[in-house]
Design a protein around this motif. Structure first.
Motif, PDB file in Angstrom:
ATOM      1  N   HIS A   1       0.810  -1.217   0.000  1.00 48.03           N
ATOM      2  CA  HIS A   1       0.000   0.000   0.000  1.00 48.03           C
ATOM      3  C   HIS A   1       0.843   1.267   0.000  1.00 48.03           C
ATOM      4  CE1 HIS A   1       1.133  -0.714   4.158  1.00 48.03           C
ATOM      5  NE2 HIS A   1       0.805   0.523   4.442  1.00 48.03           N
TER       6      HIS A   1
ATOM      7  N   ASP B   1       3.633   4.080  -1.364  1.00 44.56           N
ATOM      8  CA  ASP B   1       4.153   4.567  -2.639  1.00 44.56           C
ATOM      9  C   ASP B   1       5.676   4.481  -2.633  1.00 44.56           C
ATOM     10  OD1 ASP B   1       5.217   6.797  -1.265  1.00 44.56           O
ATOM     11  OD2 ASP B   1       3.448   8.019  -1.651  1.00 44.56           O
TER      12      ASP B   1
ATOM     13  N   GLU C   1       7.547   6.434   0.141  1.00 45.53           N
ATOM     14  CA  GLU C   1       7.301   5.870   1.471  1.00 45.53           C
ATOM     15  C   GLU C   1       8.092   4.573   1.657  1.00 45.53           C
ATOM     16  OE1 GLU C   1       2.818   7.381   2.622  1.00 45.53           O
ATOM     17  OE2 GLU C   1       3.022   5.681   1.258  1.00 45.53           O
TER      18      GLU C   1
ATOM     19  N   SER D   1     -11.983   6.218  -1.859  1.00 45.98           N
ATOM     20  CA  SER D   1     -10.826   6.711  -2.610  1.00 45.98           C
ATOM     21  C   SER D   1     -10.520   8.161  -2.268  1.00 45.98           C
ATOM     22  CB  SER D   1     -11.074   6.566  -4.116  1.00 45.98           C
ATOM     23  OG  SER D   1      -9.990   7.086  -4.853  1.00 45.98           O
TER      24      SER D   1
ATOM     25  N   GLU E   1      -8.822   8.246   1.221  1.00 47.16           N
ATOM     26  CA  GLU E   1      -7.464   7.688   1.258  1.00 47.16           C
ATOM     27  C   GLU E   1      -6.476   8.511   0.452  1.00 47.16           C
ATOM     28  OE1 GLU E   1      -8.826   3.004   1.805  1.00 47.16           O
ATOM     29  OE2 GLU E   1      -8.114   3.710  -0.145  1.00 47.16           O
ATOM     30  N   ASN E   2      -6.900   8.995  -0.713  1.00 51.90           N
ATOM     31  CA  ASN E   2      -5.959   9.678  -1.606  1.00 51.90           C
ATOM     32  C   ASN E   2      -5.998  11.199  -1.493  1.00 51.90           C
ATOM     33  OD1 ASN E   2      -5.174   7.159  -2.754  1.00 51.90           O
ATOM     34  ND2 ASN E   2      -7.017   7.182  -3.998  1.00 51.90           N
ATOM     35  N   ASN E   3      -7.202  11.768  -1.403  1.00 52.86           N
ATOM     36  CA  ASN E   3      -7.317  13.223  -1.441  1.00 52.86           C
ATOM     37  C   ASN E   3      -7.344  13.898  -0.075  1.00 52.86           C
ATOM     38  OD1 ASN E   3      -7.373  13.089  -4.198  1.00 52.86           O
ATOM     39  ND2 ASN E   3      -9.602  13.014  -4.330  1.00 52.86           N
TER      40      ASN E   3
ATOM     41  N   GLY F   1      -3.936  11.034   2.055  1.00 54.30           N
ATOM     42  CA  GLY F   1      -2.780  11.007   1.152  1.00 54.30           C
ATOM     43  C   GLY F   1      -2.116  12.354   1.017  1.00 54.30           C
ATOM     44  N   LYS F   2      -2.898  13.407   0.864  1.00 58.28           N
ATOM     45  CA  LYS F   2      -2.324  14.747   0.713  1.00 58.28           C
ATOM     46  C   LYS F   2      -1.688  15.229   2.021  1.00 58.28           C
ATOM     47  CE  LYS F   2      -4.891  16.559  -3.232  1.00 58.28           C
ATOM     48  NZ  LYS F   2      -4.913  15.262  -3.902  1.00 58.28           N
TER      49      LYS F   2
ATOM     50  N   LYS G   1      -0.268  13.273   4.292  1.00 49.12           N
ATOM     51  CA  LYS G   1       1.009  12.557   4.400  1.00 49.12           C
ATOM     52  C   LYS G   1       2.056  13.163   3.475  1.00 49.12           C
ATOM     53  CE  LYS G   1       1.053   8.051   4.764  1.00 49.12           C
ATOM     54  NZ  LYS G   1       0.771   6.620   4.464  1.00 49.12           N
ATOM     55  N   THR G   2       1.649  13.595   2.303  1.00 49.45           N
ATOM     56  CA  THR G   2       2.583  14.229   1.369  1.00 49.45           C
ATOM     57  C   THR G   2       3.174  15.498   1.967  1.00 49.45           C
ATOM     58  OG1 THR G   2       1.455  13.335  -0.581  1.00 49.45           O
ATOM     59  CG2 THR G   2       2.799  15.293  -0.903  1.00 49.45           C
TER      60      THR G   2
END
Length: 313
Positions: A6, A8, A11, A233, A236-238, A241-242, A244-245
């Motif tokens: 899971h 990227d 990471e 989604s 988790e991603n928007n 995820g953002k 964590k970025t």
């Protein structure tokens, strides 16, 4: 080994780097032990003691917190010296009562090292909070957003999403140094934002500073009256995820360990699952070419959910 599918690319790299860094004191100990001339009856207990400490040193320095976290001090040096010197090893492993006889120079050094280690441990334990070196999340977000704006221009769509997620995360988890956030913080963020009604930010009276109110209203509403929440989604991603970025970028810019590379966040079941996407039937891809006197089929292709027809006929 833990599943890292899971994660990227960045990471995974950070995770492997931190694991390797945690082993460095152990590697130093193995190299020293290979050259050790300690007698066999002393080598085993000395090595057991030394490698327990070396493992703790590696763990603390890799995560950036703990008794041995400071890299300004070579915490491994006393353990390595013990593996080389018999008097030091005996002083650590089998200290003898004071007989009044003159002590060897090595024994005196061992006593001094032990005393200094105790004083250092005492001092570090008295620190109420660990020392974080990273920038505040708000500052890290602003710097990352500015970096993207300089690269892509102020009309870059991603900027508005990052600015929104920045405020939402701070409203829910507070504005802390980026290296202070833990897996628990990210899980709390996921749990809370999963109650946020879908598309609420598009409402004319939406106020991002009231995001916690919107969450509480939807969570506390009767089950049948709750508004549709964000999709799996999107969460988790928007959202996560953002966040964590931004945290990763802030840690990297401050040269502090990024500790969330292996963080597995549980997505609540209330999150709407992604809608399944199916390729259209074959008939969708074919039609009659009007430019030809004879009816025939133009070739069409399906790629990543998008149809594209070759009209070269």
């Amino acid at each position: 080994m833990n599943d890292i599918s899971h994660l990227d690319h960045e990471e995974r790299r950070d995770l492997f780097t931190s694991r390797i860094e945690a082993l460095i004191p152990m590697f130093r100990g193995l190299h020293t032990l290979d050259q050790s001339v300690l007698p066999n009856d002393l080598k085993t207990p000395a090595a057991d003691h030394a490698f327990d400490v070396l493992a703790a040193i590696g763990f603390d320095q890799a995560r950036g917190h703990g008794l041995y976290a400071s890299t300004a001090i070579d915490h491994a040096a006393p353990m390595l010296a013990m593996l080389r010197d018999e008097d030091l090893a005996r002083a650590y492993v089998d200290p003898q009562p004071d007989t009044g006889e003159p002590k060897t120079q090595s024994a005196k050094v061992a006593e001094q090292l032990a005393s200094q280690t105790e004083l250092l441990a005492d001092l570090l334990r008295k620190q109420a909070e660990p020392s974080f070196k990273g920038p505040l999340f708000s500052a890290a977000a602003d710097k990352y957003i500015k970096k993207l704006e300089d690269a892509h221009g102020e009309d870059y769509d991603e900027l508005k999403y990052l600015k929104h997620r920045k405020v939402v995360f701070i409203q829910i988890c507070g504005d802390k140094p980026v290296d202070a956030y833990t897996l628990d913080d990210l899980q709390h963020f996921m749990n809370e934002v999963s109650w946020l009604p879908a598309n609420i930010s598009k409402q004319p009276d939406y106020d991002v500073n009231r995001v916690c109110d919107y969450i509480d209203e939807n969570r506390n509403a009767p089950k049948g009256a709750r508004k549709k929440t964000l999709g799996k989604s999107t969460l988790e991603n928007n959202y996560v995820g953002k966040v964590k970025t931004i945290i990763r970028a802030g840690c990297h810019s401050a040269h502090v360990p990024y500790l969330l590379s292996g963080a597995r966040i549980i997505t609540p079941k209330r999150a709407r699952p992604a809608k399944p996407r199916h390729a259209p039937a074959r008939e969708v891809f074919t039609d009659t070419c009007p430019s030809s006197p004879m009816p025939h089929t133009c070739s069409s292709r399906w790629s990543a959910g998008v149809t594209s027809a070759d009209r070269s006929c």
